[in-house]
Design a protein around this motif. Sequence first.
Motif, PDB file in Angstrom:
ATOM      1  N   THR A   5       0.967  -1.238   0.150  1.00  0.00           N
ATOM      2  CA  THR A   5      -0.160  -0.217   0.154  1.00  0.00           C
ATOM      3  C   THR A   5       0.823   1.162  -0.101  1.00  0.00           C
TER       4      THR A   5
ATOM      5  N   VAL B 211      -6.628  -6.458  -0.162  1.00  0.00           N
ATOM      6  CA  VAL B 211      -5.391  -6.169   0.624  1.00  0.00           C
ATOM      7  C   VAL B 211      -5.017  -7.281   1.638  1.00  0.00           C
ATOM      8  N   LYS B 212      -3.748  -7.594   1.794  1.00  0.00           N
ATOM      9  CA  LYS B 212      -3.614  -8.517   2.619  1.00  0.00           C
ATOM     10  C   LYS B 212      -2.407  -8.226   3.534  1.00  0.00           C
ATOM     11  N   PHE B 213      -2.478  -8.474   4.696  1.00  0.00           N
ATOM     12  CA  PHE B 213      -1.214  -8.342   5.691  1.00  0.00           C
ATOM     13  C   PHE B 213      -0.217  -9.322   5.969  1.00  0.00           C
TER      14      PHE B 213
ATOM     15  N   ILE C 149       1.090  -4.253   4.070  1.00  0.00           N
ATOM     16  CA  ILE C 149       0.047  -4.504   3.523  1.00  0.00           C
ATOM     17  C   ILE C 149       0.091  -4.860   2.006  1.00  0.00           C
TER      18      ILE C 149
END
Lengths: 318, 318
Positions: free
Chosen positions: B127, B205-207, B216
């Motif tokens: 991000t 989105v993915k952490f 992220i």
Amino acid sequence: MSVKAEQRSVSEVSVIQIMPSWSSGPSKTAILTFIDEVCKEGGESYVRPEDRIAVFDNDGTLWAEQPIYFQALYAFDRVKEMAPQHPEWKEREPFRSVLAGDLKKALSGGEKSLLEIVKVTHSGMTTEEFAASVRKWIDSAKHPQTGVPIKEMVYQPMLELLDTMRKWGFKTYIVSGGGIDFMRVFSEEVYGIPPEQVIGSSVEVKFELRDGVPVIVREPKVGFIDDKEGKPVGIHTHIGKRPIAAFGNSDGDLQMLQWTAAGDGKRLCVYIHHTDAEREWAYDRDSHIGKLDKGLDEAKAKGWTVVDMKEEWNKIFK
Amino acid sequence: MSVKAEQRSVSEVSVIQIMPSWSSGPSKTAILTFIDEVCKEGGESYVRPEDRIAVFDNDGTLWAEQPIYFQALYAFDRVKEMAPQHPEWKEREPFRSVLAGDLKKALSGGEKSLLEIVKVTHSGMTTEEFAASVRKWIDSAKHPQTGVPIKEMVYQPMLELLDTMRKWGFKTYIVSGGGIDFMRVFSEEVYGIPPEQVIGSSVEVKFELRDGVPVIVREPKVGFIDDKEGKPVGIHTHIGKRPIAAFGNSDGDLQMLQWTAAGDGKRLCVYIHHTDAEREWAYDRDSHIGKLDKGLDEAKAKGWTVVDMKEEWNKIFK
Ligand SMILES: [Ca+2]
Ligand SMILES: [Ca+2]
């Protein structure tokens, strides 16, 4: 509120007057020192008011969560309320056990059982009908063990902390695994946090016209889960900025604290540690709710603040 | 900002001084009368400051959207930038046409082509990397026809309106089909709207931890689409309150206006109608972008405010 008016140094004010339910100790010092440093104009750790984002877990951080999440109590009450329209529940677990008052058995299926109950009791109505139902419940529900109204099972030291941080220009958010629309009903009244600053789990919702009247309907489908890896994602989606301070009480908050800690500049990461079996509940590594294990290790390794409720809070409940 | 200080009646102030780029006319009157009535303490239409929620579409409402959404221009520039790492694009539509500069052909596949381009160019990075890329672009990009910097293609009357509403205690939100993380990069600078008050479409989105560093990551998967029925849903998810004022320019805003209009008490629903082919672009029922057809009929039927840009705005751009 003008931040300017509050631009004296924290240290100029007696720390005993600020957050009186916090005993003097390492946690109070760490928190007030952090606030002081990020608010000091011209200081090397200064953070502009618009970037003073603080995030708070809810269950076990702002209010109690034992013997079971309070939202589950709401769900159980809904099961009883809805039972006449669902005769099949008399034969079907986990509903059968809820109706029989055997909560232990009802939840023996673990998170899956709870999710099944939440899905059914929290959907099939408009968002406004749901809010009205929660409002009615929260205004009368009492804690099953203490008998205290649910909305008074909140931590007085955390209310003082929220208030203090807001006075110093922080924007305070709830970031909880609990239901976003559940918490929004009472977040303003109980915590002074408006609905738009509440982030949580959700069911899917759908816009539709009913006889020409627009409604938003809650579907029996799990939407976003605001827990663990979901917390930084929820923060990103709703705020679009990285917090500079984060407060939690369990391993479900670990990623939120990691995400907060990894930003540039001064950061504050805090775990509330439930150590007081007399005035509240004592639990951590082995708890079925609010398990704090990996988080406790990482907090120690990274020097995060761990609040010892028994030692550092001279008052627990509101 | 204190709302109290602004609690004189709008009518006490010369309406010529307020929002000077708006000519006197039905739209300016409707807007100022609405603000006056909901802010008048003790009046029957009074709304508390915390409930003064106003939502604004972006493309075609706050800034221009012809000959194509500005975010698509960013996506095309990204395709060119990324092309060396994607030799296969030379043979693959719609990328081939973008690289050949044939935008008409590139978009002949309609929304599907555009979505394909956006998915690829807006993902596969963190991000923070994405925000840096948009920041670099928005600071230099120029409009393909006017040559004016993209971030100056904003409507001066709308900037004055945003500012006026905020002075009267409104919280102003963007609610756009455009990318939430795209708009958040410049929303504060261009519109005075902070990132947390921007609602838009998103990729998933993915952490994750990368060598111990939390990031992220943007995935090449469409997440939420904040358009049509999605707009009331986005508003519910992010704000949790129903707006009392809504501004749009196309059929994609119709559900947002319906949702706003259907609340209790005084409401303001406004369509910006693109009627000025000389100073901007004139388009409505048959446009490939920003089509305003059903919305125009419903606005007439329900007495919503329709702003005639040609007649009612004496200045268009900033
Ligand atoms: Ca918790
Ligand atoms: Ca538009």
